[in-house]
Design a protein around this motif. Structure first.
Motif, PDB file in Angstrom:
ATOM      1  N   VAL A  20       0.844  -1.199   0.000  1.00 34.09           N
ATOM      2  CA  VAL A  20       0.000   0.000   0.000  1.00 34.09           C
ATOM      3  C   VAL A  20       0.877   1.245   0.000  1.00 34.09           C
ATOM      4  O   VAL A  20       0.624   2.213  -0.725  1.00 34.09           O
ATOM      5  CB  VAL A  20      -0.962  -0.012   1.212  1.00 34.09           C
ATOM      6  CG1 VAL A  20      -1.734   1.291   1.302  1.00 34.09           C
ATOM      7  CG2 VAL A  20      -1.908  -1.197   1.126  1.00 34.09           C
ATOM      8  N   THR A  21       1.937   1.227   0.797  1.00 34.43           N
ATOM      9  CA  THR A  21       2.865   2.351   0.844  1.00 34.43           C
ATOM     10  C   THR A  21       3.512   2.563  -0.516  1.00 34.43           C
ATOM     11  O   THR A  21       3.636   3.692  -0.992  1.00 34.43           O
ATOM     12  CB  THR A  21       3.939   2.109   1.909  1.00 34.43           C
ATOM     13  OG1 THR A  21       3.305   1.827   3.148  1.00 34.43           O
ATOM     14  CG2 THR A  21       4.844   3.308   2.062  1.00 34.43           C
ATOM     15  N   HIS A  22       3.903   1.472  -1.162  1.00 36.27           N
ATOM     16  CA  HIS A  22       4.511   1.560  -2.493  1.00 36.27           C
ATOM     17  C   HIS A  22       3.513   2.125  -3.509  1.00 36.27           C
ATOM     18  O   HIS A  22       3.889   2.940  -4.349  1.00 36.27           O
ATOM     19  CB  HIS A  22       4.994   0.177  -2.934  1.00 36.27           C
ATOM     20  CG  HIS A  22       5.653   0.180  -4.268  1.00 36.27           C
ATOM     21  ND1 HIS A  22       6.869   0.778  -4.494  1.00 36.27           N
ATOM     22  CD2 HIS A  22       5.248  -0.326  -5.461  1.00 36.27           C
ATOM     23  CE1 HIS A  22       7.183   0.639  -5.776  1.00 36.27           C
ATOM     24  NE2 HIS A  22       6.213  -0.039  -6.375  1.00 36.27           N
ATOM     25  N   LEU A  23       2.261   1.725  -3.420  1.00 31.54           N
ATOM     26  CA  LEU A  23       1.236   2.228  -4.322  1.00 31.54           C
ATOM     27  C   LEU A  23       1.053   3.730  -4.151  1.00 31.54           C
ATOM     28  O   LEU A  23       0.996   4.484  -5.128  1.00 31.54           O
ATOM     29  CB  LEU A  23      -0.088   1.499  -4.080  1.00 31.54           C
ATOM     30  CG  LEU A  23      -1.281   1.998  -4.890  1.00 31.54           C
ATOM     31  CD1 LEU A  23      -1.086   1.703  -6.371  1.00 31.54           C
ATOM     32  CD2 LEU A  23      -2.565   1.388  -4.380  1.00 31.54           C
ATOM     33  N   PHE A  24       0.985   4.196  -2.901  1.00 33.02           N
ATOM     34  CA  PHE A  24       0.817   5.624  -2.652  1.00 33.02           C
ATOM     35  C   PHE A  24       2.034   6.423  -3.130  1.00 33.02           C
ATOM     36  O   PHE A  24       1.900   7.534  -3.636  1.00 33.02           O
ATOM     37  CB  PHE A  24       0.555   5.899  -1.173  1.00 33.02           C
ATOM     38  CG  PHE A  24      -0.839   5.553  -0.750  1.00 33.02           C
ATOM     39  CD1 PHE A  24      -1.940   5.974  -1.486  1.00 33.02           C
ATOM     40  CD2 PHE A  24      -1.057   4.810   0.389  1.00 33.02           C
ATOM     41  CE1 PHE A  24      -3.223   5.651  -1.094  1.00 33.02           C
ATOM     42  CE2 PHE A  24      -2.340   4.490   0.790  1.00 33.02           C
ATOM     43  CZ  PHE A  24      -3.429   4.909   0.049  1.00 33.02           C
ATOM     44  N   GLU A  25       3.219   5.867  -2.993  1.00 36.88           N
ATOM     45  CA  GLU A  25       4.420   6.544  -3.485  1.00 36.88           C
ATOM     46  C   GLU A  25       4.397   6.663  -5.000  1.00 36.88           C
ATOM     47  O   GLU A  25       4.770   7.699  -5.557  1.00 36.88           O
ATOM     48  CB  GLU A  25       5.666   5.787  -3.030  1.00 36.88           C
ATOM     49  CG  GLU A  25       5.954   5.922  -1.554  1.00 36.88           C
ATOM     50  CD  GLU A  25       7.114   5.037  -1.109  1.00 36.88           C
ATOM     51  OE1 GLU A  25       7.618   4.240  -1.923  1.00 36.88           O
ATOM     52  OE2 GLU A  25       7.503   5.147   0.066  1.00 36.88           O
ATOM     53  N   ARG A  26       3.944   5.623  -5.689  1.00 39.55           N
ATOM     54  CA  ARG A  26       3.851   5.669  -7.151  1.00 39.55           C
ATOM     55  C   ARG A  26       2.841   6.701  -7.617  1.00 39.55           C
ATOM     56  O   ARG A  26       3.068   7.441  -8.557  1.00 39.55           O
ATOM     57  CB  ARG A  26       3.503   4.285  -7.712  1.00 39.55           C
ATOM     58  CG  ARG A  26       4.549   3.239  -7.515  1.00 39.55           C
ATOM     59  CD  ARG A  26       5.731   3.439  -8.408  1.00 39.55           C
ATOM     60  NE  ARG A  26       5.328   3.163  -9.782  1.00 39.55           N
ATOM     61  CZ  ARG A  26       5.993   3.576 -10.833  1.00 39.55           C
ATOM     62  NH1 ARG A  26       7.095   4.259 -10.700  1.00 39.55           N
ATOM     63  NH2 ARG A  26       5.573   3.316 -12.037  1.00 39.55           N
ATOM     64  N   VAL A  27       1.694   6.753  -6.923  1.00 36.00           N
ATOM     65  CA  VAL A  27       0.664   7.731  -7.272  1.00 36.00           C
ATOM     66  C   VAL A  27       1.205   9.145  -7.054  1.00 36.00           C
ATOM     67  O   VAL A  27       1.009  10.036  -7.882  1.00 36.00           O
ATOM     68  CB  VAL A  27      -0.618   7.494  -6.445  1.00 36.00           C
ATOM     69  CG1 VAL A  27      -1.590   8.647  -6.597  1.00 36.00           C
ATOM     70  CG2 VAL A  27      -1.269   6.178  -6.858  1.00 36.00           C
ATOM     71  N   GLN A  28       1.934   9.350  -5.973  1.00 40.79           N
ATOM     72  CA  GLN A  28       2.498  10.657  -5.694  1.00 40.79           C
ATOM     73  C   GLN A  28       3.531  11.038  -6.762  1.00 40.79           C
ATOM     74  O   GLN A  28       3.574  12.187  -7.196  1.00 40.79           O
ATOM     75  CB  GLN A  28       3.149  10.675  -4.317  1.00 40.79           C
ATOM     76  CG  GLN A  28       3.691  12.020  -3.921  1.00 40.79           C
ATOM     77  CD  GLN A  28       4.347  12.010  -2.558  1.00 40.79           C
ATOM     78  OE1 GLN A  28       4.607  10.941  -2.010  1.00 40.79           O
ATOM     79  NE2 GLN A  28       4.597  13.179  -2.016  1.00 40.79           N
ATOM     80  N   GLN A  29       4.340  10.093  -7.211  1.00 44.37           N
ATOM     81  CA  GLN A  29       5.326  10.368  -8.248  1.00 44.37           C
ATOM     82  C   GLN A  29       4.646  10.746  -9.563  1.00 44.37           C
ATOM     83  O   GLN A  29       5.096  11.647 -10.269  1.00 44.37           O
ATOM     84  CB  GLN A  29       6.220   9.164  -8.463  1.00 44.37           C
ATOM     85  CG  GLN A  29       7.207   8.920  -7.344  1.00 44.37           C
ATOM     86  CD  GLN A  29       7.964   7.622  -7.557  1.00 44.37           C
ATOM     87  OE1 GLN A  29       7.693   6.868  -8.486  1.00 44.37           O
ATOM     88  NE2 GLN A  29       8.915   7.356  -6.663  1.00 44.37           N
ATOM     89  N   ILE A  30       3.575  10.061  -9.891  1.00 46.66           N
ATOM     90  CA  ILE A  30       2.861  10.337 -11.145  1.00 46.66           C
ATOM     91  C   ILE A  30       2.213  11.701 -11.099  1.00 46.66           C
ATOM     92  O   ILE A  30       2.241  12.450 -12.072  1.00 46.66           O
ATOM     93  CB  ILE A  30       1.836   9.224 -11.421  1.00 46.66           C
ATOM     94  CG1 ILE A  30       2.546   7.914 -11.757  1.00 46.66           C
ATOM     95  CG2 ILE A  30       0.892   9.632 -12.549  1.00 46.66           C
ATOM     96  CD1 ILE A  30       1.641   6.712 -11.813  1.00 46.66           C
ATOM     97  N   VAL A  31       1.642  12.052  -9.956  1.00 45.90           N
ATOM     98  CA  VAL A  31       0.936  13.322  -9.834  1.00 45.90           C
ATOM     99  C   VAL A  31       1.904  14.502  -9.847  1.00 45.90           C
ATOM    100  O   VAL A  31       1.615  15.540 -10.433  1.00 45.90           O
ATOM    101  CB  VAL A  31       0.072  13.326  -8.552  1.00 45.90           C
ATOM    102  CG1 VAL A  31      -0.486  14.697  -8.254  1.00 45.90           C
ATOM    103  CG2 VAL A  31      -1.055  12.325  -8.686  1.00 45.90           C
ATOM    104  N   THR A  32       3.075  14.340  -9.233  1.00 46.65           N
ATOM    105  CA  THR A  32       4.011  15.455  -9.143  1.00 46.65           C
ATOM    106  C   THR A  32       4.797  15.689 -10.424  1.00 46.65           C
ATOM    107  O   THR A  32       5.480  16.695 -10.534  1.00 46.65           O
ATOM    108  CB  THR A  32       4.997  15.243  -7.968  1.00 46.65           C
ATOM    109  OG1 THR A  32       5.683  14.013  -8.150  1.00 46.65           O
ATOM    110  CG2 THR A  32       4.267  15.280  -6.650  1.00 46.65           C
ATOM    111  N   ARG A  33       4.733  14.836 -11.386  1.00 49.14           N
ATOM    112  CA  ARG A  33       5.460  15.036 -12.643  1.00 49.14           C
ATOM    113  C   ARG A  33       4.838  16.074 -13.503  1.00 49.14           C
ATOM    114  O   ARG A  33       3.807  16.455 -13.581  1.00 49.14           O
ATOM    115  CB  ARG A  33       5.532  13.738 -13.429  1.00 49.14           C
ATOM    116  CG  ARG A  33       6.514  12.819 -12.827  1.00 49.14           C
ATOM    117  CD  ARG A  33       6.727  11.628 -13.696  1.00 49.14           C
ATOM    118  NE  ARG A  33       7.637  10.717 -13.007  1.00 49.14           N
ATOM    119  CZ  ARG A  33       7.938   9.551 -13.467  1.00 49.14           C
ATOM    120  NH1 ARG A  33       7.448   9.127 -14.591  1.00 49.14           N
ATOM    121  NH2 ARG A  33       8.771   8.788 -12.812  1.00 49.14           N
TER     122      ARG A  33
END
Length: 68
Positions: free
Chosen positions: A55-68
């Protein structure tokens, strides 16, 4: 070939506005507002996810996608 026009049976008065919204057009934003307000008012429920790394990894990926 001209298209037939439809006339109103009750002519609209110049100072009235006829806007009809479905029930969910007001209910969904109100529900979202209440849910966000409850999250803000009760920060004790907003604890960090520490047990499940997926779940933590999923949230980190979503955050990376959004901040690009």
């Amino acid at each position: 070939m001209p298209a037939p026009t439809h006339t109103r049976s009750h002519p609209a008065t110049p100072d009235s506005v006829d806007i009809r919204l479905p029930w969910w057009a007001l209910a969904l934003p109100a529900l979202a507002f209440v849910a966000l307000l409850l999250l803000i008012l009760n920060p004790a429920d907003a604890h960090a996810a520490g047990g499940d790394p997926a779940v933590t990894h999923l949230f980190e990926r979503v955050q990376q996608i959004v901040t690009r």
